[in-house]
Design a protein around this motif. Structure first.
Motif, short mmCIF file in Angstrom:
data_model
loop_
_atom_site.label_atom_id
_atom_site.label_comp_id
_atom_site.label_asym_id
_atom_site.label_seq_id
_atom_site.Cartn_x
_atom_site.Cartn_y
_atom_site.Cartn_z
N TRP A 94 25.58 11.80 25.70
CA TRP A 94 26.01 11.65 24.31
C TRP A 94 25.17 12.53 23.39
O TRP A 94 25.70 13.22 22.52
N LEU A 95 23.86 12.53 23.58
CA LEU A 95 22.98 13.35 22.75
C LEU A 95 23.24 14.84 22.96
O LEU A 95 23.23 15.62 22.00
N ARG A 96 23.50 15.22 24.21
CA ARG A 96 23.82 16.63 24.47
C ARG A 96 25.14 17.02 23.81
O ARG A 96 25.27 18.11 23.26
N ALA A 97 26.11 16.12 23.85
CA ALA A 97 27.39 16.39 23.21
C ALA A 97 27.22 16.52 21.70
O ALA A 97 27.83 17.39 21.06
N LEU A 98 26.39 15.67 21.11
CA LEU A 98 26.12 15.75 19.68
C LEU A 98 25.47 17.08 19.33
O LEU A 98 25.87 17.76 18.36
N LEU A 99 24.48 17.47 20.10
CA LEU A 99 23.79 18.74 19.84
C LEU A 99 24.75 19.92 20.01
O LEU A 99 24.74 20.86 19.21
N ALA A 100 25.60 19.86 21.02
CA ALA A 100 26.58 20.93 21.25
C ALA A 100 27.53 21.04 20.07
O ALA A 100 27.87 22.14 19.62
N CYS A 101 27.97 19.90 19.54
CA CYS A 101 28.87 19.90 18.40
C CYS A 101 28.20 20.50 17.16
O CYS A 101 28.79 21.32 16.46
N VAL B 296 25.51 22.55 16.99
CA VAL B 296 25.20 23.96 17.16
C VAL B 296 26.48 24.80 17.07
O VAL B 296 26.54 25.83 16.38
N SER B 297 27.52 24.35 17.77
CA SER B 297 28.78 25.08 17.74
C SER B 297 29.37 25.11 16.34
O SER B 297 29.91 26.14 15.91
N GLY B 298 29.25 23.99 15.63
CA GLY B 298 29.77 23.95 14.28
C GLY B 298 29.10 24.98 13.38
O GLY B 298 29.77 25.70 12.62
N VAL B 299 27.78 25.08 13.47
CA VAL B 299 27.05 26.05 12.65
C VAL B 299 27.45 27.48 13.02
O VAL B 299 27.73 28.32 12.16
N VAL B 300 27.52 27.76 14.33
CA VAL B 300 27.84 29.12 14.78
C VAL B 300 29.25 29.50 14.38
O VAL B 300 29.49 30.60 13.81
N PHE B 301 30.21 28.62 14.61
CA PHE B 301 31.60 28.99 14.35
C PHE B 301 31.94 28.97 12.87
O PHE B 301 32.81 29.75 12.43
N VAL B 302 31.31 28.11 12.08
CA VAL B 302 31.50 28.18 10.64
C VAL B 302 30.97 29.50 10.11
O VAL B 302 31.58 30.14 9.24
N GLY B 303 29.82 29.93 10.65
CA GLY B 303 29.30 31.24 10.26
C GLY B 303 30.26 32.36 10.60
O GLY B 303 30.45 33.29 9.81
N PHE C 160 32.94 19.42 25.67
CA PHE C 160 32.19 20.33 26.54
C PHE C 160 30.78 19.81 26.76
O PHE C 160 30.26 19.79 27.88
N GLY C 161 30.12 19.41 25.67
CA GLY C 161 28.73 18.98 25.75
C GLY C 161 28.52 17.76 26.62
O GLY C 161 27.47 17.62 27.27
N TRP C 162 29.50 16.89 26.67
CA TRP C 162 29.38 15.71 27.54
C TRP C 162 29.27 16.11 29.00
O TRP C 162 28.59 15.46 29.78
N LEU C 163 29.93 17.21 29.36
CA LEU C 163 29.92 17.65 30.76
C LEU C 163 28.70 18.51 31.08
O LEU C 163 28.30 18.59 32.25
N GLY C 164 28.12 19.18 30.08
CA GLY C 164 26.95 20.01 30.35
C GLY C 164 26.99 21.30 29.55
O GLY C 164 28.03 21.69 29.00
N TRP C 165 25.86 21.99 29.52
CA TRP C 165 25.78 23.23 28.75
C TRP C 165 26.62 24.34 29.38
O TRP C 165 27.05 25.26 28.68
N HIS C 166 26.84 24.26 30.68
CA HIS C 166 27.71 25.27 31.29
C HIS C 166 29.13 25.16 30.75
O HIS C 166 29.83 26.15 30.55
N ALA C 167 29.57 23.91 30.46
CA ALA C 167 30.90 23.72 29.88
C ALA C 167 30.95 24.25 28.46
O ALA C 167 31.97 24.80 28.02
N VAL C 168 29.86 24.08 27.71
CA VAL C 168 29.79 24.60 26.34
C VAL C 168 29.93 26.12 26.36
O VAL C 168 30.67 26.70 25.55
N LEU C 169 29.23 26.76 27.28
CA LEU C 169 29.31 28.22 27.38
C LEU C 169 30.71 28.67 27.76
O LEU C 169 31.27 29.60 27.16
#
Length: 244
Positions: free
Chosen positions: A147-154, A156-163, A187-196
């Motif tokens: 859950w924490l990884r998914a939150l962090l992924a959301c 980070v991705s939000g900041v990058v994609f809004v930019g 993606f983040g729930w599954l892992g950083w490889h899924a985020v990438l």
């Protein structure tokens, strides 16, 4: 991999997909306008309320104009997505959440194709409720690290994609950024490889289509195409690849 689970999820999502065309038609309006309340062809009012949104009638009673995309297309797309997710994730506690966002993704893709828009009225409530639903799963399974990884992924991705959306002439809209942030939870729930994978695959899917349209002369270099379908299709592929 349970054939019964895959079939059940495919049928459930496919059935939900059959109800999406009228919803897509009502939401496929220019930015800032209210939901479409009448047939765009003849102006005859559509049935209001939930019954009107979920009506299975796909043509106008007065002029026979089609109201939204073909129901078989949204049904097949949602059913295929549901079956793939069930095959990839198996009987996981989070599977219903992935199935729900897959059906939402088919709806968003249909709207984006119709009017190049991903409505906040659909995306923002999903963004708000997703952390709560994943927290319920984490409370039952003890997967608070996921859950924490998914939150962090959301975040980070939000900041990058809004930019990216704020860059002039980039062709990446704020709606795309919000959907990217939503999908990053999954993606983040599954892992950083899924985020990438979720960040890269939509561009890899969109590039051949754009090149084909340019070669055929159907679009120009300055044309802006809806990115939502590639974003959502790439997200589905990322989840399946990461889970497998």
């Amino acid at each position: 991999m349970s054939p019964l689970l895959i079939g059940t999820c495919a049928i459930a999502c496919g059935g939900a997909g059959l109800l999406l065309p009228r919803v897509a038609y009502r939401f496929a309006v220019p930015f800032g306008e209210p939901l479409r309340a009448a047939c765009a062809g003849c102006g005859v009012p559509l049935r209001p309320g939930v019954r009107g949104l979920l009506s299975v009638r796909l043509t106008c009673a007065a002029c026979a104009a089609r109201l939204g995309p073909p129901s078989w297309l949204t049904g097949v797309a949602a059913g295929l997505a549901g079956g793939l997710l069930a095959a990839a994730l198996g009987p996981a506690a989070v599977l219903p959440l992935y199935l729900a966002v897959a059906v939402l993704g088919v709806l968003l893709a249909a709207i984006d194709l119709a009017c190049r828009r991903l409505p906040d009225t659909l995306v923002l409530p999903a963004l708000a409720v997703t952390p709560v639903l994943f927290a319920i799963v984490a409370a039952g399974t003890g997967q608070w690290g996921d859950w924490l990884r998914a939150l962090l992924a959301c975040l980070v991705s939000g900041v990058v994609f809004v930019g990216m959306a704020l860059l002039p002439g980039g062709g990446y809209g704020m709606g795309d950024a919000k959907v990217s942030a939503l999908l990053s939870w999954y993606f983040g729930w599954l892992g950083w490889h899924a985020v990438l994978l979720g960040a890269l695959l939509p561009w890899l899917l969109n590039a051949p289509l754009l090149l084909a349209l340019l070669a055929s002369g159907r679009v120009g270099w300055k044309s802006q195409l809806p990115f939502g379908p590639a974003l959502l299709g790439g997200g589905l592929l990322a989840v399946c690849v990461a889970a497998w």
